[in-house]
Write a protein that holds these residues in place. Structure first.
Motif, mmCIF file in Angstrom:
data_model
loop_
_atom_site.group_PDB
_atom_site.id
_atom_site.type_symbol
_atom_site.label_atom_id
_atom_site.label_comp_id
_atom_site.label_asym_id
_atom_site.label_seq_id
_atom_site.Cartn_x
_atom_site.Cartn_y
_atom_site.Cartn_z
ATOM 1 N N ASP A 1 0.873 -1.167 0.000
ATOM 2 C CA ASP A 1 0.000 0.000 0.000
ATOM 3 C C ASP A 1 0.915 1.223 0.000
ATOM 4 O O ASP A 1 1.347 1.694 1.045
ATOM 5 C CB ASP A 1 -0.909 -0.018 1.232
ATOM 6 C CG ASP A 1 -1.906 1.127 1.220
ATOM 7 O OD1 ASP A 1 -1.810 1.980 0.327
ATOM 8 O OD2 ASP A 1 -2.775 1.169 2.112
ATOM 9 N N ARG A 2 1.233 1.713 -1.188
ATOM 10 C CA ARG A 2 2.225 2.780 -1.322
ATOM 11 C C ARG A 2 1.774 4.081 -0.679
ATOM 12 O O ARG A 2 2.604 4.969 -0.440
ATOM 13 C CB ARG A 2 2.529 3.031 -2.801
ATOM 14 C CG ARG A 2 3.064 1.811 -3.521
ATOM 15 C CD ARG A 2 4.374 1.327 -2.909
ATOM 16 N NE ARG A 2 4.910 0.150 -3.581
ATOM 17 C CZ ARG A 2 5.974 -0.516 -3.196
ATOM 18 N NH1 ARG A 2 6.614 -0.123 -2.110
ATOM 19 N NH2 ARG A 2 6.392 -1.579 -3.858
ATOM 20 N N ALA A 3 0.484 4.212 -0.411
ATOM 21 C CA ALA A 3 -0.012 5.454 0.186
ATOM 22 C C ALA A 3 -0.294 5.307 1.679
ATOM 23 O O ALA A 3 -0.806 6.238 2.295
ATOM 24 C CB ALA A 3 -1.274 5.917 -0.536
ATOM 25 N N LEU A 4 0.011 4.156 2.254
ATOM 26 C CA LEU A 4 -0.223 3.963 3.687
ATOM 27 C C LEU A 4 0.578 4.983 4.492
ATOM 28 O O LEU A 4 1.718 5.312 4.150
ATOM 29 C CB LEU A 4 0.161 2.549 4.105
ATOM 30 C CG LEU A 4 -0.049 2.190 5.582
ATOM 31 C CD1 LEU A 4 -0.654 0.804 5.722
ATOM 32 C CD2 LEU A 4 1.275 2.242 6.350
ATOM 33 N N LEU A 5 -0.015 5.479 5.565
ATOM 34 C CA LEU A 5 0.614 6.535 6.347
ATOM 35 C C LEU A 5 0.558 6.185 7.824
ATOM 36 O O LEU A 5 -0.489 5.758 8.334
ATOM 37 C CB LEU A 5 -0.099 7.868 6.099
ATOM 38 C CG LEU A 5 0.505 9.114 6.758
ATOM 39 C CD1 LEU A 5 1.903 9.390 6.220
ATOM 40 C CD2 LEU A 5 -0.400 10.316 6.531
ATOM 41 N N LEU A 6 1.690 6.338 8.504
ATOM 42 C CA LEU A 6 1.748 6.197 9.961
ATOM 43 C C LEU A 6 1.736 7.593 10.568
ATOM 44 O O LEU A 6 2.527 8.459 10.177
ATOM 45 C CB LEU A 6 3.016 5.460 10.391
ATOM 46 C CG LEU A 6 2.982 3.932 10.353
ATOM 47 C CD1 LEU A 6 4.317 3.370 10.823
ATOM 48 C CD2 LEU A 6 1.871 3.379 11.211
ATOM 49 N N ALA A 7 0.816 7.804 11.499
ATOM 50 C CA ALA A 7 0.712 9.095 12.173
ATOM 51 C C ALA A 7 1.020 8.909 13.653
ATOM 52 O O ALA A 7 0.773 7.840 14.219
ATOM 53 C CB ALA A 7 -0.684 9.679 11.996
#
Length: 657
Positions: free
Chosen positions: A374-380
């Motif tokens: 998932d190239r757009a996955l984001l960790l916040a």
């Protein structure tokens, strides 16, 4: 259209069920338990398919899947209802058409054909291709022909139709091979129907359709479960009765699975559900096989029915349960749930690299993007004491919709934000739990870096402010008091030189010098007040009350500070002064509240107003300078200013006890 069809199907099912109920009522106490249970099973198993089929038809009126599911419910209701009514008809004299017994002999195909048609049309409501019309038509034709000819076999029908006549006549012996071939043809058509779903799954590229097909396949997994239950029943009880549980489960899970697939395919991670089902089914199969082998071998040695052999087999199976389940889980995950296995393995591998110093915890986001993929996955990350989520660089993330929270010890420390629909929320929850420790380390490192940057920035601002203030003081002294004092010195020197010759009005010159001296003193006092308000000489409480009394709007004051250090009092006073000035100049406030309370080793300074709000700690603003002053004193400043709801400025300063 299909909603009306489902209503008609529901009406037919209700008519059959009412007929069966009428038969039970007519039998009364003469109805045996088996008859009652047989009819009850038809009611219990048909209602979910009919009701959920109507729900689907109502929500998807142009899709025949809802009507086909209702047809499955009708097929389940027909056989037990007809046979229950027939039992009452022959025992209690109810009317029974002669053709009912004949047509009922082939009605068992009703249990399969509607399900096969549902498989063919699921989930889009159309056949996979033009060639599949022959399969759909063949299913209908086989059902009609078999129901027609099965009742034409010679000999008496089985109960309760043993007295029923052959309404359609009797087939000649030469026709029986044709009749016997129809069930095999049905089997071929059923296999073809199952193959159509496999073909759909391989061809489709839409994640939603793949999830729908998986939900339907998950419901169909009850078929092998029923076979396992049958095996278990023979092994432990010597009879196949437990297989009925599997069949009951099959006709419950089909409508439930179909409804979830059609209306809420993203309700749960279907890959996880399938993997868990396959895992535990495989574990059960392995343990049953192990139990069977040990029991059989032990029975040959110690004799059948040996309690020692049974206990030993049970102990071996219990000891093998955990390692067998773990190994099978890993194998199944790799095949059926590859994203979960890849993500968890990637997190574990990153931990190992961090332990030996080859990686940093900030790499977790890139590792997960590669593993899922998932190239757009984001960790916040949620920094301590903050509500805003930030990325690994400390930049705020605006409106992270659909975020899965990461929780450690009951505290939310961050979130996983998926970038594509291919990653389920259930999988994201597992990833969040597995990566919580790495996220905790990362967010603390981000917070520490941000704090160091703030300290450096604050130090630079304080230094710049100090230089600016020194230049202002130099300018004020040079342009004001210094010039007046120089002029005063010149005037006095002039008076000294002409004191005896009478050419200069010495009295006027001295009066002018005294006035200049008074002006210089006033200017020096003003400059000194800018450095430290003179009202603080009487204490912080008095200074704050004096400031509040000079304001032109209502002010409530609650001050109880006691004796505190002079530098702390000066800082607290400037917090109040700056906040009050902002409220009057920018907030259009109609009321101000001041509260200064000393509690233990801290001094709490709070200034509230009912103005327009919207104040922010922007670089270069007065509030930013105030925050730097408070930070330099070892305290912390917070600003809460929602638009249109006033402003609250809170400073907490450490003070000696």
């Amino acid at each position: 259209m299909y909603r009306r069809v489902s209503i008609v199907i529901a009406g037919l099912a209700a008519a059959f069920l009412v007929a069966g109920a009428a038969g039970l009522i007519r039998l009364g106490t003469d109805a045996d338990l088996l008859t009652v249970l047989w009819y009850a099973s038809g009611v219990v198993l048909s209602v979910p398919s009919i009701a959920l089929g109507y729900v689907i038809a109502r929500r998807r009126p142009q899709n025949p899947v809802g009507a086909l599911l209702a047809l499955v419910g009708l097929s389940i209701a027909v056989i037990p209802s007809v046979e229950t009514y027939a039992t009452a008809a022959y025992a209690a004299g109810l009317p029974m058409p002669a053709a009912v017994g004949t047509l009922d002999q082939g009605s068992w195909m009703l249990m399969y054909v509607p399900v096969a048609l549902l498989v063919l049309f699921f989930p889009e409501g159309r056949l996979p291709g033009p060639g599949w019309r022959w399969v759909a038509g063949g299913l209908a034709a086989v059902l009609i022909v078999f129901v027609g000819v099965a009742g034409m076999a010679p000999g008496a029908y089985p109960p309760p139709f043993e007295n029923a006549p052959h309404a359609l006549g009797v087939l000649p012996d030469a026709a029986f091979p044709f009749v016997l071939a129809l069930p095999f043809l049905l089997l071929v058509l059923l296999i073809a129907s199952a193959g159509s779903m496999i073909g759909r799954f391989r061809r489709t590229t839409r994640p939603s359709e793949r999830a729908q097909l998986k939900w339907f396949a998950l419901a169909g997994l009850w078929l092998p479960v029923s076979l396992l239950l049958c095996w278990t029943s023979y092994l432990l009880m010597g009879m196949p009765d437990l297989a009925m549980i599997g069949l009951f489960g099959l006709f419950i899970t089909i409508p439930v699975g179909t409804t979830i697939a059609m209306l809420r395919h993203d309700l749960y991670d279907v890959d996880k559900a399938i993997a868990a089902t396959v895992t535990y089914s495989t574990v059960t199969t392995v343990l049953l096989g192990l139990y069977t082998a040990i029991s059989f071998t032990g029975g040959l040695v110690a004799g059948g029915g040996s309690a020692v052999v049974a206990a030993g087999a049970t102990a071996v199976c219990a000891a093998a349960l955990t390692p067998v389940r773990s190994r099978i889980q890993r194998v199944v995950d790799r095949r059926l749930y590859p994203q979960r296995r890849a993500a968890l393995d990637a997190i574990a591998a990153l931990r190992q690299r961090i332990d030996i110093g080859d990686s940093q915890p900030e790499e977790l986001q890139a590792v997960l993007r590669t593993a899922l993929p998932d190239r757009a996955l984001l960790l916040a990350y949620k920094l301590p004491g903050e509500e805003q989520l930030v990325d690994s660089t400390g930049e705020p993330i605006a409106d992270p919709g659909g975020a899965t929270p990461i929780v450690l010890h009951g505290q939310e420390i961050g979130a996983v934000i998926r970038g594509s629909d291919g990653t389920s929320r259930e999988l994201l929850r597992e990833i969040a739990a597995a990566s919580a420790l790495l996220v905790e380390v990362t967010r603390l490192r981000i917070g520490l870096s941000a704090a160091l940057r703030d300290v450096a920035s604050s130090r630079a601002r304080l230094l710049a402010a100090g230089y600016s203030e020194r230049r202002r003081l130099e300018r004020d002294l040079h342009d004001g008091a210094q010039q007046r004092l120089v002029a005063l010195g010149l005037s006095l020197r002039l008076a000294q030189r002409h004191l005896g010759d009478g050419t200069v009005d010495v009295d006027g010159l001295l009066d002018q010098s005294v006035a200049e001296l008074g002006t210089a003193v006033a200017e020096l006092r003003a400059i000194a007040h800018g450095l430290r308000p003179s009202s603080l000489d009487d204490g912080l409480d008095v200074a704050v009350r004096t400031l509040a009394g000079s304001l032109r709007l209502p002010v409530t004051v609650e001050v109880e500070t006691g004796p505190i250090a002079d530098d702390l009092a000066t800082t607290a006073y400037y917090v109040v002064s700056e906040a009050v000035t902002n409220a009057m100049k920018h907030a259009d406030a109609g009321w101000i509240g001041l509260r200064l309370i000393r509690e233990d080793a801290t001094l709490s300074v709070q200034v509230r107003d009912d103005g327009r709000g919207g104040a922010q700690l922007r670089p270069g603003s007065g509030l930013a300078g105030l925050a730097d002053r408070v930070a330099a004193a070892g305290g912390a400043l917070q600003v809460h200013s929602p638009s249109g709801r006033g402003t609250t400025i809170q400073a907490v300063l450490p003070c000696a006890s």
